[in-house]
Design a protein around this motif. Structure first.
Motif, PDB file in Angstrom:
ATOM      1  N   SER A 142       0.619  -1.281   0.139  1.00 42.07           N
ATOM      2  CA  SER A 142      -0.008   0.101   0.009  1.00 42.07           C
ATOM      3  C   SER A 142       0.816   1.417   0.091  1.00 42.07           C
ATOM      4  O   SER A 142       0.329   2.477  -0.276  1.00 42.07           O
ATOM      5  N   GLY A 143       2.216   1.294   0.319  1.00 39.23           N
ATOM      6  CA  GLY A 143       2.805   2.289   0.392  1.00 39.23           C
ATOM      7  C   GLY A 143       4.158   1.869   0.919  1.00 39.23           C
ATOM      8  O   GLY A 143       4.684   0.633   0.976  1.00 39.23           O
ATOM      9  N   VAL A 144       4.951   3.124   1.567  1.00 36.24           N
ATOM     10  CA  VAL A 144       6.384   2.736   2.294  1.00 36.24           C
ATOM     11  C   VAL A 144       6.128   3.372   3.708  1.00 36.24           C
ATOM     12  O   VAL A 144       5.552   4.331   4.083  1.00 36.24           O
ATOM     13  N   GLU A 145       7.247   2.580   4.538  1.00 37.12           N
ATOM     14  CA  GLU A 145       7.539   3.338   5.732  1.00 37.12           C
ATOM     15  C   GLU A 145       8.794   4.156   5.629  1.00 37.12           C
ATOM     16  O   GLU A 145       9.722   3.759   4.949  1.00 37.12           O
ATOM     17  N   ILE A 146       8.944   5.353   6.309  1.00 36.41           N
ATOM     18  CA  ILE A 146      10.052   6.195   6.549  1.00 36.41           C
ATOM     19  C   ILE A 146      10.339   6.579   7.638  1.00 36.41           C
ATOM     20  O   ILE A 146       9.444   6.588   8.593  1.00 36.41           O
ATOM     21  N   SER A 147      11.487   7.055   7.780  1.00 36.50           N
ATOM     22  CA  SER A 147      12.097   7.374   9.219  1.00 36.50           C
ATOM     23  C   SER A 147      11.922   8.957   9.313  1.00 36.50           C
ATOM     24  O   SER A 147      11.698   9.628   8.290  1.00 36.50           O
ATOM     25  N   SER A 148      12.351   9.455  10.030  1.00 34.13           N
ATOM     26  CA  SER A 148      11.998  10.913  10.334  1.00 34.13           C
ATOM     27  C   SER A 148      13.200  11.837   9.580  1.00 34.13           C
ATOM     28  O   SER A 148      13.201  13.019   9.545  1.00 34.13           O
ATOM     29  N   HIS A 149      14.195  11.254   9.324  1.00 33.41           N
ATOM     30  CA  HIS A 149      15.458  11.794   8.601  1.00 33.41           C
ATOM     31  C   HIS A 149      16.416  10.619   8.048  1.00 33.41           C
ATOM     32  O   HIS A 149      16.106   9.400   8.576  1.00 33.41           O
ATOM     33  N   ALA A 150      17.092  11.134   7.380  1.00 25.94           N
ATOM     34  CA  ALA A 150      18.334   9.956   6.896  1.00 25.94           C
ATOM     35  C   ALA A 150      19.558  10.719   7.399  1.00 25.94           C
ATOM     36  O   ALA A 150      19.623  11.972   7.656  1.00 25.94           O
ATOM     37  N   PRO A 151      20.675  10.012   7.496  1.00 29.09           N
ATOM     38  CA  PRO A 151      22.098  10.767   7.823  1.00 29.09           C
ATOM     39  C   PRO A 151      22.266  12.072   6.834  1.00 29.09           C
ATOM     40  O   PRO A 151      22.591  11.843   5.565  1.00 29.09           O
ATOM     41  N   GLY A 152      22.343  13.201   7.502  1.00 23.94           N
ATOM     42  CA  GLY A 152      22.697  14.527   6.524  1.00 23.94           C
ATOM     43  C   GLY A 152      21.645  15.040   6.107  1.00 23.94           C
ATOM     44  O   GLY A 152      21.671  15.901   5.147  1.00 23.94           O
ATOM     45  N   ARG A 153      20.469  14.201   6.038  1.00 24.69           N
ATOM     46  CA  ARG A 153      19.252  14.831   5.320  1.00 24.69           C
ATOM     47  C   ARG A 153      17.956  15.022   6.180  1.00 24.69           C
ATOM     48  O   ARG A 153      17.812  14.019   6.746  1.00 24.69           O
ATOM     49  N   GLU A 154      17.329  16.067   6.276  1.00 21.13           N
ATOM     50  CA  GLU A 154      16.077  16.085   6.719  1.00 21.13           C
ATOM     51  C   GLU A 154      15.185  15.950   5.628  1.00 21.13           C
ATOM     52  O   GLU A 154      15.197  16.008   4.487  1.00 21.13           O
ATOM     53  N   LEU A 155      13.805  15.655   5.893  1.00 15.04           N
ATOM     54  CA  LEU A 155      12.580  15.534   5.119  1.00 15.04           C
ATOM     55  C   LEU A 155      12.605  16.606   4.195  1.00 15.04           C
ATOM     56  O   LEU A 155      11.694  16.618   3.248  1.00 15.04           O
ATOM     57  N   SER A 156      12.975  17.836   4.537  1.00 16.15           N
ATOM     58  CA  SER A 156      12.783  19.082   4.097  1.00 16.15           C
ATOM     59  C   SER A 156      13.714  19.175   2.778  1.00 16.15           C
ATOM     60  O   SER A 156      13.773  20.134   1.941  1.00 16.15           O
ATOM     61  N   ASP A 157      14.512  18.245   2.659  1.00 15.87           N
ATOM     62  CA  ASP A 157      15.720  18.308   1.739  1.00 15.87           C
ATOM     63  C   ASP A 157      15.101  18.404   0.165  1.00 15.87           C
ATOM     64  O   ASP A 157      14.179  17.547  -0.076  1.00 15.87           O
ATOM     65  N   PRO A 158      15.503  19.131  -0.737  1.00 22.20           N
ATOM     66  CA  PRO A 158      15.011  19.369  -2.111  1.00 22.20           C
ATOM     67  C   PRO A 158      15.209  17.823  -2.734  1.00 22.20           C
ATOM     68  O   PRO A 158      14.543  17.827  -3.844  1.00 22.20           O
ATOM     69  N   ALA A 159      16.129  17.255  -2.366  1.00 22.06           N
ATOM     70  CA  ALA A 159      16.345  15.808  -3.245  1.00 22.06           C
ATOM     71  C   ALA A 159      15.081  14.812  -2.960  1.00 22.06           C
ATOM     72  O   ALA A 159      15.021  14.063  -3.951  1.00 22.06           O
ATOM     73  N   TYR A 160      14.275  15.129  -2.176  1.00 25.04           N
ATOM     74  CA  TYR A 160      13.252  14.230  -1.827  1.00 25.04           C
ATOM     75  C   TYR A 160      11.978  14.548  -2.822  1.00 25.04           C
ATOM     76  O   TYR A 160      11.182  13.876  -2.675  1.00 25.04           O
ATOM     77  N   GLU A 161      12.105  15.777  -3.400  1.00 26.15           N
ATOM     78  CA  GLU A 161      10.847  16.251  -4.014  1.00 26.15           C
ATOM     79  C   GLU A 161      10.459  15.141  -4.813  1.00 26.15           C
ATOM     80  O   GLU A 161       9.154  15.148  -5.179  1.00 26.15           O
ATOM     81  N   PRO A 162      11.177  14.490  -5.967  1.00 15.95           N
ATOM     82  CA  PRO A 162      10.570  13.496  -6.862  1.00 15.95           C
ATOM     83  C   PRO A 162      10.068  12.428  -6.122  1.00 15.95           C
ATOM     84  O   PRO A 162       8.631  11.975  -6.647  1.00 15.95           O
ATOM     85  N   PHE A 163      10.544  12.175  -4.902  1.00 17.59           N
ATOM     86  CA  PHE A 163       9.769  11.100  -4.067  1.00 17.59           C
ATOM     87  C   PHE A 163       8.549  11.658  -3.651  1.00 17.59           C
ATOM     88  O   PHE A 163       7.364  10.859  -3.817  1.00 17.59           O
ATOM     89  N   TRP A 164       8.194  12.976  -3.071  1.00 19.76           N
ATOM     90  CA  TRP A 164       7.119  13.095  -2.768  1.00 19.76           C
ATOM     91  C   TRP A 164       6.068  13.277  -3.991  1.00 19.76           C
ATOM     92  O   TRP A 164       4.909  13.029  -3.955  1.00 19.76           O
ATOM     93  N   THR A 165       6.533  13.946  -5.285  1.00 23.96           N
ATOM     94  CA  THR A 165       5.676  13.875  -6.097  1.00 23.96           C
ATOM     95  C   THR A 165       5.014  12.431  -6.501  1.00 23.96           C
ATOM     96  O   THR A 165       4.062  12.280  -6.755  1.00 23.96           O
ATOM     97  N   ARG A 166       6.043  11.506  -6.787  1.00 29.76           N
ATOM     98  CA  ARG A 166       5.583  10.111  -7.028  1.00 29.76           C
ATOM     99  C   ARG A 166       4.514   9.632  -6.000  1.00 29.76           C
ATOM    100  O   ARG A 166       3.561   8.916  -6.482  1.00 29.76           O
TER     101      ARG A 166
END
Length: 332
Positions: A142-166
């Motif tokens: 049904s989807g995926v589980e994620i943590s609150s951050h990854a080493p050196g990256r917060e969920l606000s990191d622009p690198a995640y924009e394609p993930f949020w979009t998809r």
């Protein structure tokens, strides 16, 4: 009122994943960091607890029997956050998410009417996140589980924009469940790493999504925050005050922070009926979902009883008990 009782916060342990990463470079360092953050006493208690719950977290027959005893009709099953392994390099990370997605799907396929699943994505490698999400969906999850951050990256990191979009395009469920806390040794006694750390991490991660404008750019995300969203929903007034008062706090998002709570979902696992009532008041009865953290000791063995203790109006009780989650899963 006729909706099934749905527990959206239930875990599976995946020995296959642990066998895959055993002995790999980086694992020992990650475990040392975990030990430093939790402390020896917590690790000793947690080790014994995990050994005790392994059967219920791996055997479908035992899981279903436990669900029957709890009065739960459907579980949304996600891997234990200990399987994130955000230390892994790209080739290993791909193997981890593929194995986790396949094993979780196979587990749920043994009782498809009662078990729905979530997979994993390697947040430490944002370029893999979309592929991992699509793999999970291809496996019937049904989807995926994620943590609150990854080493050196917060969920606000622009690198995640394609993930949020998809995730938005597919309607995938994202389950935000922290693992560990970056306050480190300040929480290494009395299991504060979990007691204080988990709700702190939830609040920080959600604040990044709100204040950075991620939720402005992706208004149709389906995101469930574990542990009632941590400290944020019941202390959102402080966020609103900062947004209204300070130019730096209000620069990233278009609206009052409290207005975004109605775009998110929150599980009911707050361990206090008064806090649960306040959570429902703060975010809306249509945004709270039953959660137990099955089968771990920081969860509840009686999620419906915990919900009853909040003495919600009947309509709200049945929405949280299963109506809200059933509607989400029907979209899946």
């Amino acid at each position: 009122m006729n909706a099934p009782t749905v527990d959206v916060h239930a875990h599976i342990l995946l020995p296959e994943v642990e066998a895959l990463v055993a002995g790999l470079p980086g694992l020992a360092q990650a475990r040392a960091l975990d030990a430093r953050r939790n402390g020896a006493a917590a690790l000793a208690v947690s080790g014994a607890m995990v050994r005790e719950v392994v059967p219920r977290a791996t055997d479908v027959t035992l899981r279903l029997a436990a669900m029957d005893a709890q009065g739960v009709d459907v579980q949304l099953v996600s891997p234990s956050p200990s399987h994130y392994h955000y230390w892994a390099d790209e080739p290993t990370a791909e193997k981890v998410y593929r194995l986790a997605n396949e094993a979780t799907a196979a587990h749920c396929a043994q009782a498809p009417d009662r078990l729905k699943g979530l997979g994993l994505v390697p947040l430490q490698h944002p370029d893999q996140a979309v592929r991992a999400l699509e793999h999970a969906l291809d496996m019937g999850l049904s989807g995926v589980e994620i943590s609150s951050h990854a080493p050196g990256r917060e969920l606000s990191d622009p690198a995640y924009e394609p993930f949020w979009t998809r995730a938005e395009q597919t309607g995938a469920i994202l389950f935000l469940h922290p693992f560990g806390c970056t306050l480190d040794e300040r929480l290494d006694q009395w299991y504060l790493s979990n007691v204080v750390g988990q709700p702190t991490e939830n609040a920080v991660a959600l604040s990044h999504l709100i204040f950075s404008g991620v939720l402005d750019r992706h208004q149709e995300l389906t995101l469930i925050a574990a542990h009632g969203g941590g400290y944020l929903p019941t202390h959102i007034g402080r966020s609103d005050h900062a947004w209204s008062t300070r130019s730096d706090a209000g620069a990233g998002c278009a609206h009052l922070p409290s207005s975004y709570l109605g775009r998110l979902y929150f599980d009911s696992l707050v361990h206090d009926p008064h806090v649960l009532r306040e959570l429902v008041r703060a975010v809306g009865a249509d945004r709270v979902l039953l959660g137990s953290d099955f089968p771990f000791d920081m969860g509840t063995g009686n999620p419906v009883g915990a919900l009853l203790a909040a003495r919600l109006p009947d309509a709200h009780f049945h929405a949280v008990r299963g109506g809200n989650a059933a509607a989400l899963l029907r979209k899946d």
